[in-house]
Scaffold this motif. Structure first.
Motif, PDB file in Angstrom:
ATOM      1  N   ALA A   1       0.735  -1.781   0.455  1.00 18.69           N
ATOM      2  CA  ALA A   1       0.486   0.023  -0.050  1.00 18.69           C
ATOM      3  C   ALA A   1       1.122   1.199  -0.250  1.00 18.69           C
ATOM      4  O   ALA A   1       1.786   1.154   1.024  1.00 18.69           O
ATOM      5  CB  ALA A   1      -0.938  -0.207   0.912  1.00 18.69           C
ATOM      6  N   CYS A   2       1.020   2.499  -0.917  1.00 21.53           N
ATOM      7  CA  CYS A   2       1.679   3.760  -1.361  1.00 21.53           C
ATOM      8  C   CYS A   2       1.000   4.863  -1.051  1.00 21.53           C
ATOM      9  O   CYS A   2      -0.069   4.652  -1.665  1.00 21.53           O
ATOM     10  CB  CYS A   2       2.594   2.964  -2.622  1.00 21.53           C
ATOM     11  SG  CYS A   2       3.673   1.424  -2.656  1.00 21.53           S
TER      12      CYS A   2
ATOM     13  N   LEU B   1       0.340   4.609  10.156  1.00 20.80           N
ATOM     14  CA  LEU B   1      -1.388   5.139  11.301  1.00 20.80           C
ATOM     15  C   LEU B   1      -2.370   4.581   9.543  1.00 20.80           C
ATOM     16  O   LEU B   1      -3.274   4.250  10.438  1.00 20.80           O
ATOM     17  CB  LEU B   1      -1.459   5.976  11.632  1.00 20.80           C
ATOM     18  CG  LEU B   1      -0.942   6.362  13.126  1.00 20.80           C
ATOM     19  CD1 LEU B   1      -1.712   7.515  13.824  1.00 20.80           C
ATOM     20  CD2 LEU B   1      -1.304   5.691  14.461  1.00 20.80           C
ATOM     21  N   ASN B   2      -1.951   4.928   8.632  1.00 18.35           N
ATOM     22  CA  ASN B   2      -2.586   4.761   7.267  1.00 18.35           C
ATOM     23  C   ASN B   2      -2.806   3.511   7.326  1.00 18.35           C
ATOM     24  O   ASN B   2      -3.461   3.292   6.035  1.00 18.35           O
ATOM     25  CB  ASN B   2      -2.840   6.038   6.987  1.00 18.35           C
ATOM     26  CG  ASN B   2      -3.210   7.343   7.067  1.00 18.35           C
ATOM     27  OD1 ASN B   2      -3.829   7.416   8.191  1.00 18.35           O
ATOM     28  ND2 ASN B   2      -3.130   8.419   6.406  1.00 18.35           N
ATOM     29  N   GLY B   3      -2.042   2.759   7.704  1.00 18.91           N
ATOM     30  CA  GLY B   3      -1.593   1.426   7.143  1.00 18.91           C
ATOM     31  C   GLY B   3      -0.510   1.358   5.486  1.00 18.91           C
ATOM     32  O   GLY B   3      -0.742   0.138   5.091  1.00 18.91           O
ATOM     33  N   LEU B   4      -0.379   2.356   5.598  1.00 22.29           N
ATOM     34  CA  LEU B   4       0.575   2.389   4.483  1.00 22.29           C
ATOM     35  C   LEU B   4       1.924   1.241   4.203  1.00 22.29           C
ATOM     36  O   LEU B   4       2.332   0.941   5.727  1.00 22.29           O
ATOM     37  CB  LEU B   4       1.351   3.789   3.997  1.00 22.29           C
ATOM     38  CG  LEU B   4       0.040   4.622   3.856  1.00 22.29           C
ATOM     39  CD1 LEU B   4       0.803   5.714   2.985  1.00 22.29           C
ATOM     40  CD2 LEU B   4      -0.560   4.212   2.531  1.00 22.29           C
ATOM     41  N   ASP B   5       2.552   0.287   3.424  1.00 26.12           N
ATOM     42  CA  ASP B   5       3.607  -0.207   3.534  1.00 26.12           C
ATOM     43  C   ASP B   5       4.774   0.897   3.470  1.00 26.12           C
ATOM     44  O   ASP B   5       6.219   1.058   3.750  1.00 26.12           O
ATOM     45  CB  ASP B   5       3.578  -1.218   2.882  1.00 26.12           C
ATOM     46  CG  ASP B   5       2.410  -2.498   2.793  1.00 26.12           C
ATOM     47  OD1 ASP B   5       1.957  -2.343   4.545  1.00 26.12           O
ATOM     48  OD2 ASP B   5       1.528  -2.661   2.721  1.00 26.12           O
TER      49      ASP B   5
ATOM     50  N   ILE C   1      -2.675  12.568   3.436  1.00 21.29           N
ATOM     51  CA  ILE C   1      -2.014  11.182   3.445  1.00 21.29           C
ATOM     52  C   ILE C   1      -2.744  10.293   3.118  1.00 21.29           C
ATOM     53  O   ILE C   1      -3.731  10.208   3.651  1.00 21.29           O
ATOM     54  CB  ILE C   1      -0.608  10.896   3.919  1.00 21.29           C
ATOM     55  CG1 ILE C   1       0.207  12.074   4.968  1.00 21.29           C
ATOM     56  CG2 ILE C   1      -0.423   9.542   4.284  1.00 21.29           C
ATOM     57  CD1 ILE C   1       1.054  12.296   5.781  1.00 21.29           C
ATOM     58  N   LEU C   2      -2.616   9.425   1.532  1.00 23.74           N
ATOM     59  CA  LEU C   2      -3.603   8.516   1.910  1.00 23.74           C
ATOM     60  C   LEU C   2      -4.058   6.994   2.597  1.00 23.74           C
ATOM     61  O   LEU C   2      -2.762   6.728   3.494  1.00 23.74           O
ATOM     62  CB  LEU C   2      -3.400   7.566   0.154  1.00 23.74           C
ATOM     63  CG  LEU C   2      -2.700   7.899  -1.303  1.00 23.74           C
ATOM     64  CD1 LEU C   2      -2.860   7.401  -2.164  1.00 23.74           C
ATOM     65  CD2 LEU C   2      -4.485   9.259  -1.305  1.00 23.74           C
ATOM     66  N   GLU C   3      -5.645   6.981   2.671  1.00 24.46           N
ATOM     67  CA  GLU C   3      -5.548   6.003   3.922  1.00 24.46           C
ATOM     68  C   GLU C   3      -5.635   4.872   3.720  1.00 24.46           C
ATOM     69  O   GLU C   3      -5.200   4.180   4.602  1.00 24.46           O
ATOM     70  CB  GLU C   3      -6.697   6.369   4.479  1.00 24.46           C
ATOM     71  CG  GLU C   3      -7.286   7.451   5.466  1.00 24.46           C
ATOM     72  CD  GLU C   3      -8.469   8.214   6.048  1.00 24.46           C
ATOM     73  OE1 GLU C   3      -9.043   7.115   6.244  1.00 24.46           O
ATOM     74  OE2 GLU C   3      -9.221   9.064   6.397  1.00 24.46           O
ATOM     75  N   ASP C   4      -5.819   4.319   2.937  1.00 28.54           N
ATOM     76  CA  ASP C   4      -5.741   3.256   2.250  1.00 28.54           C
ATOM     77  C   ASP C   4      -4.720   3.265   0.873  1.00 28.54           C
ATOM     78  O   ASP C   4      -4.138   1.485   1.479  1.00 28.54           O
ATOM     79  CB  ASP C   4      -6.844   2.709   1.712  1.00 28.54           C
ATOM     80  CG  ASP C   4      -7.741   3.276   0.132  1.00 28.54           C
ATOM     81  OD1 ASP C   4      -6.603   4.680   0.316  1.00 28.54           O
ATOM     82  OD2 ASP C   4      -8.420   3.675  -0.356  1.00 28.54           O
ATOM     83  N   GLY C   5      -4.153   4.265   0.662  1.00 28.60           N
ATOM     84  CA  GLY C   5      -2.604   3.731  -0.340  1.00 28.60           C
ATOM     85  C   GLY C   5      -3.145   3.332  -1.645  1.00 28.60           C
ATOM     86  O   GLY C   5      -3.879   2.691  -1.680  1.00 28.60           O
TER      87      GLY C   5
END
Lengths: 108, 234
Positions: free
Chosen positions: B5-6, B33-37, B204-208
Motif C-alpha cells: 500500500a503506497c 497509522l494509515n496502514g501504508l507499507d 495522506i492516503l488512507e488506503d494507499g
C-alpha cells in the motif's frame, strides 16, 4: 503578408522554413498547449516560449502559418527537424512575447 | 508478488505550500497509522529533508522512498524517485545547479523549513523552491533515468503544472510508461499511480495505492529496487 516577409520585417531567425510563401492571417500568443489547440486559428502566427516537441504537433493540428519562439528561446533537440518534416515554419526572436505580438499585430 | 500500500507523493514542511506540521516523523507516523507499507517524500526541487524522512520511516517500520517533485523548465511537475539516498543526493546537487534563485517571501509562499535528525527545525531554505528550474522535461528524464531513478509526470489530472494542460498530450519522447493521477483513474495504456500530493497531515492516503512488487515487506532495499524497475517498465 507571407511568413518570409515577416522574417525580413522583424529580423527573425528561421529554425525551420519549409514554406516561406505561406500567407499570414492573424496571430495567437500562449504557452499552455491545451489552450492553444482550441484557440489558435488556421494561418496564424503563434507566439510562444514553449520549446517542447509537442509544439510541432499543435501547430500542425491548428494549421498555424508559423510558430515564433519569443525571448531568445531555442527549440529542444530534434524539434526543428520535426517541424521541417511536418511542414511547420519554426521561427525565433529575441523579443519578449508581448513586444513581439504587438509588432506582428502592427504588420498585419 | 507482494502487495504494497503506497503513497508516493507526499510533501514535508520544506515545501512552502505545505503545513509546518509536516515534519518527516509526522509524515512517516501518519503513513504508518494509515496502514501504508511504502511512502515517498517529494518536496519541490529539493531532497534536503529526505535523509531524516528515511530514518523516520525505519523508526515506524515502513519503507521510505527518496524522492523529489521537480518543476521543469516548461513548468511541468514531475516525480523523481530513487532506490537510495546517495542517488537522490546526486540528483539534488544537479537540480541545485539548475534552480532559478528567487528569494522566498514566507509571508506569501509559506516557510521552507529544514528538519534535523531530532525532527526539529534546523533552518530555512532561503530561495523559493517551487518555481521552474532550467531543466527541460526531456533533459530531466534522461538524467534521472541515467542515475537509476524513476521519472514520471505528477498529477496529470490537474490543470496547474499538469503535463496534459501544458503540453496538450503526453509527448512521444521522453516516453512515460507511468503517470500519476490524484483520482487514480485509468489513462490510456499507461500505468497509473494514485498519490495524494499531500501538503497537510490528513491528506495522506488512507488506503494507499496498491502496487504489486516482487519483494518482501521486510526487504526495504529490494522493494525500492523493484518499485523503480516497475515504474520504468513499459
Amino acid at each position: 503578408m507571407t511568413v518570409g516577409s515577416l522574417i525580413e520585417a522583424l529580423g527573425l531567425r528561421a529554425f525551420a522554413l519549409p514554406d516561406g510563401a505561406r500567407e499570414l492571417g492573424g496571430g495567437y500568443t500562449g504557452d499552455l498547449l491545451s489552450w492553444v489547440m482550441g484557440r489558435a486559428k488556421e494561418g496564424c502566427a503563434w507566439v510562444t516560449i514553449m520549446s517542447n516537441p509537442n509544439i510541432v504537433a499543435v501547430a500542425h493540428l491548428c494549421n498555424a502559418a508559423c510558430v515564433v519562439l519569443a525571448e531568445g528561446v531555442a527549440p529542444d533537440e530534434g524539434v526543428a527537424e520535426s517541424a521541417l518534416g511536418r511542414g511547420v515554419n519554426l521561427l525565433g526572436s529575441e523579443l519578449a512575447a508581448f513586444e513581439l505580438s504587438a509588432k506582428i499585430q502592427a504588420l498585419l | 508478488m507482494t502487495r504494497f500500500a503506497c503513497d508516493l507523493h507526499i510533501h514535508s514542511c520544506l515545501s512552502p505550500c505545505a503545513d509546518d506540521d509536516m515534519t518527516p516523523y509526522t509524515v512517516a507516523g501518519i503513513a504508518k497509522l494509515n496502514g501504508l507499507d511504502m511512502a515517498a517524500l517529494c518536496d519541490h526541487n529539493s531532497c534536503a529533508n529526505v535523509k531524516v524522512f528515511l530514518d523516520a520511516c525505519r523508526h515506524y517500520g515502513i519503507i521510505g522512498v527518496p524522492g523529489m517533485e521537480l518543476t521543469t523548465a516548461e513548468d511541468i511537475h514531475a516525480i523523481c524517485l530513487f532506490p537510495t539516498l546517495e542517488q537522490a543526493k546526486i540528483w539534488d546537487e544537479t537540480v541545485e545547479r539548475h534552480r532559478v534563485l528567487i528569494r522566498n517571501r514566507a509571508e506569501i509562499y509559506g516557510r521552507q523549513v529544514l528538519i534535523g535528525a531530532d525532527d526539529e527545525p534546523c533552518g530555512e531554505e532561503e530561495h523559493l523552491l517551487v518555481n521552474a528550474t532550467t531543466l527541460s522535461l526531456s533533459e530531466a528524464a534522461k538524467l534521472v533515468r541515467r542515475l537509476g531513478g524513476a521519472f514520471y509526470p505528477a498529477h496529470i489530472d490537474r490543470e496547474a503544472n499538469g503535463i496534459l494542460a501544458i503540453l496538450g498530450a503526453l509527448p512521444e519522447e521522453p516516453n512515460f510508461p507511468t503517470v500519476e493521477r490524484r483520482d487514480g483513474a485509468a489513462y490510456a495504456d499507461r500505468r497509473v499511480v494514485k498519490a495524494s500530493d499531500a501538503h497537510r497531515p490528513w491528506e495522506i492516503l488512507e488506503d494507499g495505492c496498491p502496487i504489486e512488487l516482487a519483494a518482501d515487506k521486510d526487504d526495504a532495499q529490494g522493494a525500492r529496487d523493484a518499485l523503480i524497475q516497475l515504474l520504468e517498465e513499459g
